[in-house]
Design a protein around this motif. Structure first.
Motif, PDB file in Angstrom:
ATOM      1  N   TRP A  28       4.468  -1.820   8.578  1.00  0.00           N
ATOM      2  CA  TRP A  28       4.087  -0.481   8.129  1.00  0.00           C
ATOM      3  C   TRP A  28       5.095   0.551   8.600  1.00  0.00           C
ATOM      4  O   TRP A  28       5.861   0.310   9.534  1.00  0.00           O
ATOM      5  N   GLY A  75      -3.805   5.425   4.654  1.00  0.00           N
ATOM      6  CA  GLY A  75      -4.346   4.099   4.908  1.00  0.00           C
ATOM      7  C   GLY A  75      -5.717   4.042   5.540  1.00  0.00           C
ATOM      8  O   GLY A  75      -6.222   2.949   5.807  1.00  0.00           O
ATOM      9  N   GLN A  86       0.850  -1.186   0.000  1.00  0.00           N
ATOM     10  CA  GLN A  86       0.000   0.000   0.000  1.00  0.00           C
ATOM     11  C   GLN A  86       0.885   1.235   0.000  1.00  0.00           C
ATOM     12  O   GLN A  86       1.517   1.560   0.995  1.00  0.00           O
ATOM     13  N   SER A 117      -7.405   2.848   2.393  1.00  0.00           N
ATOM     14  CA  SER A 117      -6.625   1.916   1.577  1.00  0.00           C
ATOM     15  C   SER A 117      -6.117   0.711   2.361  1.00  0.00           C
ATOM     16  O   SER A 117      -5.964  -0.373   1.791  1.00  0.00           O
ATOM     17  N   ASN A 118      -5.856   0.858   3.655  1.00  0.00           N
ATOM     18  CA  ASN A 118      -5.383  -0.304   4.412  1.00  0.00           C
ATOM     19  C   ASN A 118      -6.453  -1.384   4.558  1.00  0.00           C
ATOM     20  O   ASN A 118      -6.163  -2.570   4.349  1.00  0.00           O
ATOM     21  N   ARG A 133       0.932   3.996   7.221  1.00  0.00           N
ATOM     22  CA  ARG A 133      -0.118   4.056   8.224  1.00  0.00           C
ATOM     23  C   ARG A 133      -0.102   5.399   8.939  1.00  0.00           C
ATOM     24  O   ARG A 133       0.869   5.738   9.619  1.00  0.00           O
TER      25      ARG A 133
END
Length: 344
Positions: free
Chosen positions: A125, A96, A91, A99-100, A115
């Protein structure tokens, strides 16, 4: 052996991520890298040498492939993506928050990425915060799986199809050609068309003014403000054709926008007009062939809203934050680049 990378946004955003993609490809040379991107990625990368083997063009998903609210990922999308059995999902698409969770739904053996404090964790991350160059940020993510960069600036190969597209529109580009690109998605990043026209006139070179279909008025504004003739090209070339055109130029003068990154990626010298905050996150890393001119405007010229604190919401005003950069400063850098052979 199967790596998914989420980066589903604009041209400059993708180009800033290329060194990280190349690092992953170098570290795992037998792996197939699939970019989770947009339709334009699929068209631009089809048949183009580089680290990306496949592109999955995502439908609108809020915070992932669009900023519009109300778009949820259809369940069948994750079913199709899980069928690809990704070993690694990366990612590099922001802090995030949206998106995470998306990446975690891919079912990859390992997830890595960025993150922010309000985002779900991935398996590995790195902290996402403001005021960090995007390329270096993404390389931190690649390093989580042992991938390091051979170079820090992107490179894009111009294909025969790109060159044929330019030839069909222009024939043989004239020697000494300079491109002017007055557009930018954010109006606050646009230098005045009159300033671009003054630079183009003073250079005394053949000039082409480029832009998207939506930027026709800006392109026409530069051409009409010039005293010398120039060729307007708004919405005429695809992204590959634009890459080939820029490769044929001695110099590109542009705002902070995707086309400036594209010109640099094909090896052409650039002079870029930047707002200071954007320079930190997206400016050229080297200065041999790429010269940014910087506006230090700290706040909105209309209402005074702070532009330097990422936590402050954007105000509704759209005046240029870079209009104060002098024409003479841009010309000084342009003349210096044109006096020297700065091609790689």
């Amino acid at each position: 052996m199967r790596i998914a990378v989420l980066r589903a946004n604009a041209v400059g955003d993708f180009l800033l991520a290329l060194p990280a993609l190349e690092a992953l490809s170098s570290r795992y040379p037998g792996a197939e890298i699939t970019l989770l991107g947009l339709d334009w990625h699929a068209a631009f990368l089809r048949g183009r040498p580089g680290p990306v083997a496949k592109v999955v063009a995502l439908p609108p998903v809020t915070g992932v492939s669009t900023m519009e609210a109300g778009h949820r990922a259809p369940p069948e999308l994750f079913a199709r993506l899980r069928e690809r059995r990704f070993d690694l999902a990366v990612q590099i698409h922001g802090g995030g928050r949206h998106s995470n969770p998306f990446v975690r739904e891919l079912g990859a053996g390992l997830t890595v990425g960025l993150r922010a404090p309000d985002a779900e964790p991935l398996d590995r991350w790195v902290h996402y915060g403001g005021h960090q160059h995007e390329t270096l940020r993404f390389l931190e993510v690649a390093a989580l799986v042992g991938a390091t960069a051979d170079r820090l600036e992107p490179r894009v190969e111009v294909t025969a199809a790109d060159a044929a597209e330019v030839a069909a529109v222009l024939g043989e580009p004239p020697p000494g050609l300079v491109a002017i690109h007055p557009g930018a998605n954010d109006p606050r990043r646009r230098w005045p068309v009159e300033s671009f026209a003054a630079v183009a006139d003073a250079l005394g070179r053949p000039v082409v003014v480029t832009g998207s279909r939506a930027e026709r008025d800006l392109v026409a504004g530069v051409v009409s403000a010039m005293r010398r003739p120039a060729l307007p090209l708004a919405g005429v070339l695809g992204l590959g054709g634009l890459a080939a055109l820029y490769r044929a130029c001695d110099l590109v003068v542009a705002n902070d926008t995707g086309p400036r990154h594209l010109a640099a990626a094909v090896g052409t010298a650039t002079v870029g007009v930047y707002w200071c905050g954007n320079l930190i996150n997206a400016g050229p890393i080297s200065r041999d062939r790429h010269r940014p001119l910087v506006s230090w405007t700290p706040a909105c010229p209309v209402c005074g809203t702070d532009g330097l604190d990422p936590a402050v919401p954007r105000c509704p005003h759209d005046p240029s934050w870079v209009a104060g950069i002098p024409v003479e400063s841009v010309l000084e850098q342009a003349h210096d680049l044109l006096r020297s052979d700065h091609r790689p």
